[in-house]
Design a protein around this motif. Structure first.
Motif, PDB file in Angstrom:
ATOM      1  N   ALA A  20       0.824  -1.206   0.000  1.00  0.00           N
ATOM      2  CA  ALA A  20       0.000   0.000   0.000  1.00  0.00           C
ATOM      3  C   ALA A  20       0.861   1.260   0.000  1.00  0.00           C
ATOM      4  O   ALA A  20       0.578   2.227  -0.720  1.00  0.00           O
ATOM      5  CB  ALA A  20      -0.938   0.004   1.204  1.00  0.00           C
ATOM      6  N   ILE A  21       1.940   1.253   0.795  1.00  0.00           N
ATOM      7  CA  ILE A  21       2.816   2.422   0.851  1.00  0.00           C
ATOM      8  C   ILE A  21       3.566   2.597  -0.463  1.00  0.00           C
ATOM      9  O   ILE A  21       3.742   3.721  -0.954  1.00  0.00           O
ATOM     10  CB  ILE A  21       3.806   2.298   2.032  1.00  0.00           C
ATOM     11  N   MET A  22       4.017   1.494  -1.068  1.00  0.00           N
ATOM     12  CA  MET A  22       4.713   1.594  -2.356  1.00  0.00           C
ATOM     13  C   MET A  22       3.780   2.106  -3.451  1.00  0.00           C
ATOM     14  O   MET A  22       4.190   2.847  -4.343  1.00  0.00           O
ATOM     15  CB  MET A  22       5.304   0.242  -2.736  1.00  0.00           C
ATOM     16  N   TRP A  23       2.499   1.717  -3.379  1.00  0.00           N
ATOM     17  CA  TRP A  23       1.517   2.251  -4.327  1.00  0.00           C
ATOM     18  C   TRP A  23       1.367   3.752  -4.137  1.00  0.00           C
ATOM     19  O   TRP A  23       1.309   4.515  -5.105  1.00  0.00           O
ATOM     20  CB  TRP A  23       0.183   1.534  -4.138  1.00  0.00           C
ATOM     21  N   LEU A  24       1.304   4.190  -2.879  1.00  0.00           N
ATOM     22  CA  LEU A  24       1.214   5.625  -2.608  1.00  0.00           C
ATOM     23  C   LEU A  24       2.431   6.364  -3.153  1.00  0.00           C
ATOM     24  O   LEU A  24       2.308   7.456  -3.726  1.00  0.00           O
ATOM     25  CB  LEU A  24       1.097   5.863  -1.097  1.00  0.00           C
ATOM     26  N   LYS A  25       3.606   5.774  -2.963  1.00  0.00           N
ATOM     27  CA  LYS A  25       4.825   6.396  -3.493  1.00  0.00           C
ATOM     28  C   LYS A  25       4.714   6.565  -5.004  1.00  0.00           C
ATOM     29  O   LYS A  25       5.051   7.633  -5.550  1.00  0.00           O
ATOM     30  CB  LYS A  25       6.041   5.549  -3.139  1.00  0.00           C
ATOM     31  N   ASN A  26       4.212   5.549  -5.692  1.00  0.00           N
ATOM     32  CA  ASN A  26       4.058   5.627  -7.136  1.00  0.00           C
ATOM     33  C   ASN A  26       3.039   6.694  -7.532  1.00  0.00           C
ATOM     34  O   ASN A  26       3.257   7.460  -8.486  1.00  0.00           O
ATOM     35  CB  ASN A  26       3.629   4.267  -7.680  1.00  0.00           C
ATOM     36  N   GLN A  27       1.919   6.775  -6.774  1.00  0.00           N
ATOM     37  CA  GLN A  27       0.910   7.792  -7.074  1.00  0.00           C
ATOM     38  C   GLN A  27       1.470   9.191  -6.902  1.00  0.00           C
ATOM     39  O   GLN A  27       1.153  10.108  -7.669  1.00  0.00           O
ATOM     40  CB  GLN A  27      -0.318   7.601  -6.181  1.00  0.00           C
ATOM     41  N   ALA A  28       2.313   9.364  -5.899  1.00  0.00           N
ATOM     42  CA  ALA A  28       2.910  10.676  -5.665  1.00  0.00           C
ATOM     43  C   ALA A  28       3.842  11.076  -6.800  1.00  0.00           C
ATOM     44  O   ALA A  28       4.011  12.270  -7.085  1.00  0.00           O
ATOM     45  CB  ALA A  28       3.674  10.664  -4.342  1.00  0.00           C
ATOM     46  N   MET A  29       4.429  10.084  -7.475  1.00  0.00           N
ATOM     47  CA  MET A  29       5.396  10.362  -8.535  1.00  0.00           C
ATOM     48  C   MET A  29       4.733  10.528  -9.904  1.00  0.00           C
ATOM     49  O   MET A  29       5.130  11.380 -10.693  1.00  0.00           O
ATOM     50  CB  MET A  29       6.439   9.243  -8.590  1.00  0.00           C
ATOM     51  N   VAL A  30       3.680   9.720 -10.184  1.00  0.00           N
ATOM     52  CA  VAL A  30       3.114   9.741 -11.541  1.00  0.00           C
ATOM     53  C   VAL A  30       1.992  10.750 -11.709  1.00  0.00           C
ATOM     54  O   VAL A  30       1.689  11.174 -12.819  1.00  0.00           O
ATOM     55  CB  VAL A  30       2.604   8.339 -11.944  1.00  0.00           C
ATOM     56  N   ASN A  31       1.318  11.110 -10.602  1.00  0.00           N
ATOM     57  CA  ASN A  31       0.254  12.119 -10.657  1.00  0.00           C
ATOM     58  C   ASN A  31      -0.803  11.761 -11.704  1.00  0.00           C
ATOM     59  O   ASN A  31      -1.124  12.554 -12.596  1.00  0.00           O
ATOM     60  CB  ASN A  31       0.856  13.494 -10.943  1.00  0.00           C
ATOM     61  N   SER A  32      -1.373  10.547 -11.596  1.00  0.00           N
ATOM     62  CA  SER A  32      -2.308  10.056 -12.605  1.00  0.00           C
ATOM     63  C   SER A  32      -3.647  10.787 -12.534  1.00  0.00           C
ATOM     64  O   SER A  32      -4.101  11.190 -11.460  1.00  0.00           O
ATOM     65  CB  SER A  32      -2.540   8.550 -12.431  1.00  0.00           C
ATOM     66  N   LYS A  33      -4.289  10.928 -13.682  1.00  0.00           N
ATOM     67  CA  LYS A  33      -5.597  11.576 -13.726  1.00  0.00           C
ATOM     68  C   LYS A  33      -6.646  10.756 -12.990  1.00  0.00           C
ATOM     69  O   LYS A  33      -7.572  11.301 -12.394  1.00  0.00           O
ATOM     70  CB  LYS A  33      -6.012  11.778 -15.181  1.00  0.00           C
ATOM     71  N   GLU A  34      -6.493   9.418 -13.034  1.00  0.00           N
ATOM     72  CA  GLU A  34      -7.472   8.531 -12.396  1.00  0.00           C
ATOM     73  C   GLU A  34      -7.548   8.761 -10.893  1.00  0.00           C
ATOM     74  O   GLU A  34      -8.617   8.652 -10.293  1.00  0.00           O
ATOM     75  CB  GLU A  34      -7.103   7.073 -12.682  1.00  0.00           C
ATOM     76  N   GLN A  35      -6.417   9.081 -10.274  1.00  0.00           N
ATOM     77  CA  GLN A  35      -6.371   9.265  -8.828  1.00  0.00           C
ATOM     78  C   GLN A  35      -6.334  10.737  -8.411  1.00  0.00           C
ATOM     79  O   GLN A  35      -6.174  11.044  -7.229  1.00  0.00           O
ATOM     80  CB  GLN A  35      -5.136   8.548  -8.252  1.00  0.00           C
ATOM     81  N   TYR A  36      -6.508  11.624  -9.388  1.00  0.00           N
ATOM     82  CA  TYR A  36      -6.376  13.055  -9.107  1.00  0.00           C
ATOM     83  C   TYR A  36      -7.393  13.537  -8.078  1.00  0.00           C
ATOM     84  O   TYR A  36      -7.126  14.483  -7.327  1.00  0.00           O
ATOM     85  CB  TYR A  36      -6.526  13.852 -10.404  1.00  0.00           C
ATOM     86  N   TRP A  37      -8.560  12.895  -7.997  1.00  0.00           N
ATOM     87  CA  TRP A  37      -9.639  13.338  -7.104  1.00  0.00           C
ATOM     88  C   TRP A  37      -9.192  13.378  -5.646  1.00  0.00           C
ATOM     89  O   TRP A  37      -9.699  14.182  -4.865  1.00  0.00           O
ATOM     90  CB  TRP A  37     -10.863  12.456  -7.266  1.00  0.00           C
ATOM     91  N   TRP A  38      -8.238  12.520  -5.291  1.00  0.00           N
ATOM     92  CA  TRP A  38      -7.722  12.556  -3.915  1.00  0.00           C
ATOM     93  C   TRP A  38      -6.264  12.994  -3.856  1.00  0.00           C
ATOM     94  O   TRP A  38      -5.866  13.694  -2.922  1.00  0.00           O
ATOM     95  CB  TRP A  38      -7.889  11.200  -3.233  1.00  0.00           C
ATOM     96  N   SER A  39      -5.458  12.599  -4.825  1.00  0.00           N
ATOM     97  CA  SER A  39      -4.022  12.900  -4.753  1.00  0.00           C
ATOM     98  C   SER A  39      -3.752  14.398  -4.822  1.00  0.00           C
ATOM     99  O   SER A  39      -2.775  14.893  -4.240  1.00  0.00           O
ATOM    100  CB  SER A  39      -3.256  12.172  -5.860  1.00  0.00           C
ATOM    101  N   SER A  40      -4.634  15.137  -5.515  1.00  0.00           N
ATOM    102  CA  SER A  40      -4.445  16.581  -5.623  1.00  0.00           C
ATOM    103  C   SER A  40      -4.668  17.290  -4.294  1.00  0.00           C
ATOM    104  O   SER A  40      -4.230  18.428  -4.098  1.00  0.00           O
ATOM    105  CB  SER A  40      -5.406  17.158  -6.669  1.00  0.00           C
ATOM    106  N   LYS A  41      -5.357  16.613  -3.360  1.00  0.00           N
ATOM    107  CA  LYS A  41      -5.630  17.195  -2.041  1.00  0.00           C
ATOM    108  C   LYS A  41      -4.603  16.770  -0.990  1.00  0.00           C
ATOM    109  O   LYS A  41      -4.690  17.176   0.164  1.00  0.00           O
ATOM    110  CB  LYS A  41      -7.019  16.749  -1.564  1.00  0.00           C
ATOM    111  N   CYS A  42      -3.647  15.945  -1.407  1.00  0.00           N
ATOM    112  CA  CYS A  42      -2.823  15.218  -0.433  1.00  0.00           C
ATOM    113  C   CYS A  42      -1.394  15.752  -0.394  1.00  0.00           C
ATOM    114  O   CYS A  42      -0.760  15.951  -1.432  1.00  0.00           O
ATOM    115  CB  CYS A  42      -2.825  13.738  -0.834  1.00  0.00           C
ATOM    116  N   ASN A  43      -0.872  15.970   0.818  1.00  0.00           N
ATOM    117  CA  ASN A  43       0.533  16.324   1.021  1.00  0.00           C
ATOM    118  C   ASN A  43       1.306  15.031   1.312  1.00  0.00           C
ATOM    119  O   ASN A  43       1.332  14.548   2.442  1.00  0.00           O
ATOM    120  CB  ASN A  43       0.659  17.306   2.178  1.00  0.00           C
ATOM    121  N   PHE A  44       1.897  14.455   0.282  1.00  0.00           N
ATOM    122  CA  PHE A  44       2.567  13.161   0.426  1.00  0.00           C
ATOM    123  C   PHE A  44       3.799  13.230   1.322  1.00  0.00           C
ATOM    124  O   PHE A  44       4.280  12.207   1.793  1.00  0.00           O
ATOM    125  CB  PHE A  44       2.959  12.618  -0.952  1.00  0.00           C
TER     126      PHE A  44
END
Length: 338
Positions: free
Chosen positions: A143-167
């Motif tokens: 789960a943490i490695m997935w979060l690390k990847n989301q923080a790096m790729v900034n995908s549109k699919e996850q933008y609804w939450w990742s854009s609000k998140c201070n990784f």
């Protein structure tokens, strides 16, 4: 589907046959029944609920590990315009029951995200005895490695939450077995081989009534007076450990009774440990506070009087709700002061 389960009869004191002649090797009444043919029953004692969007919270389920089809439920406050801390949460249940979809966790984490101003990732991990430890620790790490990847790729699919998140402002948390998972995942993340989390930054641990044990009994395990409808007693605790630990292990296994020392704990971030006064785990939790502090970890403890194990999700006492509000206030102060 029937799953093969490793079973060591030397570990078991509860072997019995039901009316159909099936051997029941482990059982916690109302929660789980394990048979030696691999059949596991988990009665729906708590309803599962879907993610819902409310005026102040948006929640959705996302897959974070495709090989095992593992998912998490993410909660995002709708009211903040600023980037928010990230709280990764692991539910309790003795490693053997529970779900991120359980209504009690959905309600608690929806309220928590809104009240303390965090993005919450509630991890649904594999359960024992079908998947004994370290499966849950592996799932937490994935789960943490997935979060690390989301923080790096900034995908549109996850933008609804990742854009609000201070990784760079991440916390690990959980209650009971979930707190044990959060602790062991943090140890793995801080090991020599996995110390590069960037752009993630682990700022702290929040351990709520962490589930640890040992072969020797503590005073609270032997003598604490349990409130009515307590979520954990000594017999259930022993059964959970028999189902979760590797076959042939006892409760002095380091996943149950960690070996605290300065070498493996000095790198841990600040820790908040939330303890229930009437919990059989109280003495274990107090001991953990002391040994972590002795190992150089900054530790804050809060003891909630008059309540037992899992009071914050069960509301099984008149004091449960005010103590839960107190705990949320302590969590908010801890997160925003790091």
């Amino acid at each position: 589907m029937v799953t093969a389960i490793s079973y060591d009869p030397r570990q078991n004191l509860n072997v019995r046959k039901d009316q159909h002649g099936i051997v029941v090797v482990e059982e916690i009444e109302g929660l789980i029944k394990v048979c030696n043919n691999g059949h596991v029953e988990r009665p729906p004692i708590v309803p599962n609920v879907p993610p819902v969007s409310l005026p102040d919270i948006t929640s959705k389920d996302v897959i974070f590990h495709s090989p095992t089809n593992l998912w998490s439920r993410i909660y995002v406050p709708n009211t903040s315009r600023n980037k928010l801390p990230l709280l990764v949460y692991f539910h309790g249940g003795g490693f053997s029951v529970g779900s991120a979809a359980w209504k009690c966790y959905h309600d608690f984490l929806s309220t928590l995200a809104s009240k303390i101003g965090v993005v919450v990732m509630s991890v649904n991990y594999r359960l024992a005895p079908e998947n004994r430890l370290p499966a849950a620790y592996d799932d937490g790490f994935h789960a943490i490695m997935w979060l690390k990847n989301q923080a790096m790729v900034n995908s549109k699919e996850q933008y609804w939450w990742s854009s609000k998140c201070n990784f760079s402002n991440m916390f690990l948390s959980g209650d009971s077995a979930g707190a044990n998972i959060a602790y062991h995942v943090s140890i793995r993340l801080n090991s020599n081989n996995n110390n590069n989390l960037k752009p993630l930054c682990l700022k702290g641990l929040i351990l709520i009534q962490p589930f640890f044990g040992g072969e020797s009994r503590t005073h609270s395990e032997k003598y604490s007076v349990q409130p009515s409808y307590s979520a954990l007693n000594l017999s259930a605790s022993d059964t959970y450990w028999r189902m979760a630990l590797p076959v042939g292990s006892n409760r002095d296994h380091p996943w149950c009774r960690p070996r605290f020392n300065s070498n493996n704990n000095m790198k841990l971030p600040s820790v908040l440990i939330c303890i229930s006064e009437m919990d059989i785990l109280k003495d274990r939790n107090l001991e953990m506070c002391s040994v972590l502090a002795d190992a150089g970890v900054k530790v804050e403890k809060q003891v909630y009087k008059g309540v037992g194990h899992a009071f914050h999700i069960l509301h099984n006492s008149p004091l449960s709700q005010p103590r839960t509000q107190d705990m949320m206030s302590h969590m908010k102060a801890f997160i925003h002061n790091q």
